[in-house]
Design an enzyme around this catalytic site. Structure first.
Site, short mmCIF file in Angstrom:
data_model
loop_
_atom_site.label_atom_id
_atom_site.label_comp_id
_atom_site.label_asym_id
_atom_site.label_seq_id
_atom_site.Cartn_x
_atom_site.Cartn_y
_atom_site.Cartn_z
CE LYS A 117 -3.67 -2.59 2.17
NZ LYS A 117 -4.46 -2.70 3.36
CD GLN A 157 -3.13 -4.32 6.71
OE1 GLN A 157 -3.27 -3.42 6.06
NE2 GLN A 157 -3.77 -5.61 6.37
CG ASP A 160 -9.35 0.05 5.00
OD1 ASP A 160 -9.06 -0.06 3.91
OD2 ASP A 160 -8.61 -0.34 5.69
#
Ligand code: NAD
Length: 286
Positions: A52, A96, A119
């Site tokens: 990422k 994460q 997200d």
């Protein structure tokens, strides 16, 4: 059989993102920023975060990785998120997953400012996606929908079987398909006779994490298969949840693993980060 080439489309999207970032920098003196929280030393999580960050750099997005030890307290993670919520240079915050068992994942995700929730895991964004309002859409199912769109696959009226019902993959996948008027069945580990459901499906989206869960006998001729699963075999090879070799000859379209949904997820995360930066600009100008 046609391949749904997520890698190719992701490259195209990343180029578009790069162009938009350059424009934001030139016209508005804004550089989109993404902060990633990585808790613990899980190699898979570290690898995803690395990918990422690399993608951010490639697109000109400022990225910051905040690493924390496995033993970190929930309170310290919350403090870091509050700091990032108020940092004007950070447009997107990503935690994460998975988090260590002593940490309440929902509490952490709900602490992220919904305006920075790139997200799309905050209940605010989930609710807005469900009601078809503008929101941050979770990157993986968002990437799947973009991939289907790229190949002119209209899901309206089609039977879609989503296998896996997590908050981050399966549930939003089902919601996005439903929002586009598919008839959606969402299966989970307790589903009785999975094959009964998959055989009715024009589209199967599977994100479970079980090698060869979907076999040839479970798929009808001409089906569209989207394999979201990522499994690493003992020899290091990455495979999805579908027995690609035997299933693919029966399909109209299928995503490979790797090179299907994975790269799309990263591309959509970048897209969401630029969206957040543009909204920051709009708020500044308001
Ligand atoms: P999860 O463990 O949170 O959820 C798994 C889901 O699958 C659950 O709803 C469970 O009930 C269901 N399930 C488990 N075994 C099943 C079975 N035998 N039959 C039917 N349903 C079953 O996992 P997750 O975070 O949703 O991830 C799922 C998979 O997707 C993993 O392989 C993960 O690596 C992958 N993933 C890929 C991407 C990507 O970018 N391609 C992104 C996120 C997750």
């Amino acid at each position: 059989m046609n391949i749904l080439d997520g890698k190719a489309l992701s490259i195209k999207i990343k180029e578009e993102v790069k162009f938009e970032v350059k424009k934001l920098q030139e016209d508005e003196q804004i550089t989109p920023g993404l902060a990633v929280l990585l808790v613990g030393a899980d190699p898979a999580s570290a690898a995803y975060v690395g990918m990422k960050s690399k993608a951010c750099r490639g697109a000109g997005i400022y990225s910051l990785v905040h690493e924390m030890p496995e033993t970190i307290t929930e309170a310290s993670i919350l403090d870091t998120i509050h700091m990032m919520n108020t940092n004007p240079n950070i447009d997107g915050i990503l935690v994460q997953l998975p988090l260590p068992p002593h940490v309440n994942t929902t509490l952490i995700l709900e602490a992220i400012d919904p305006k920075k929730d790139v997200d799309g895991f905050h209940a605010y964004n989930i609710g807005r996606v469900t009601t078809k309002l503008d929101a941050f859409i979770p990157a993986t199912p968002y990437g799947v929908m973009e991939l289907l769109k790229e190949y002119n696959i209209d899901v309206k009226g089609k039977n879609a079987c989503v296998i896996g019902a997590s908050n981050i993959v399966g549930k939003p996948m089902g919601t996005l398909l439903l929002n586009k008027d598919a008839t959606v069945t969402t299966c989970n580990i307790h589903t009785k006779n999975l094959k009964e459901h998959t055989l009715l499906a024009d589209i199967i989206c599977v994100g479970v994490g079980v090698v060869n869960l979907i076999t040839e006998d479970m798929v009808k001729e001409g089906a569209i298969i989207v394999d979201i699963g990522i499994n690493r075999l003992d020899d290091g090879k990455l495979v999805g949840d579908v027995d690609f070799k035997n299933v693919s000859p029966k399909c109209a379209y299928i995503t490979p693993v790797p090179g299907g949904v994975g790269p799309m997820t990263i591309a959509m995360l970048l897209k969401n980060t630029v969206k957040a930066a543009k909204q920051r600009k709009e708020r500044l100008n308001a």
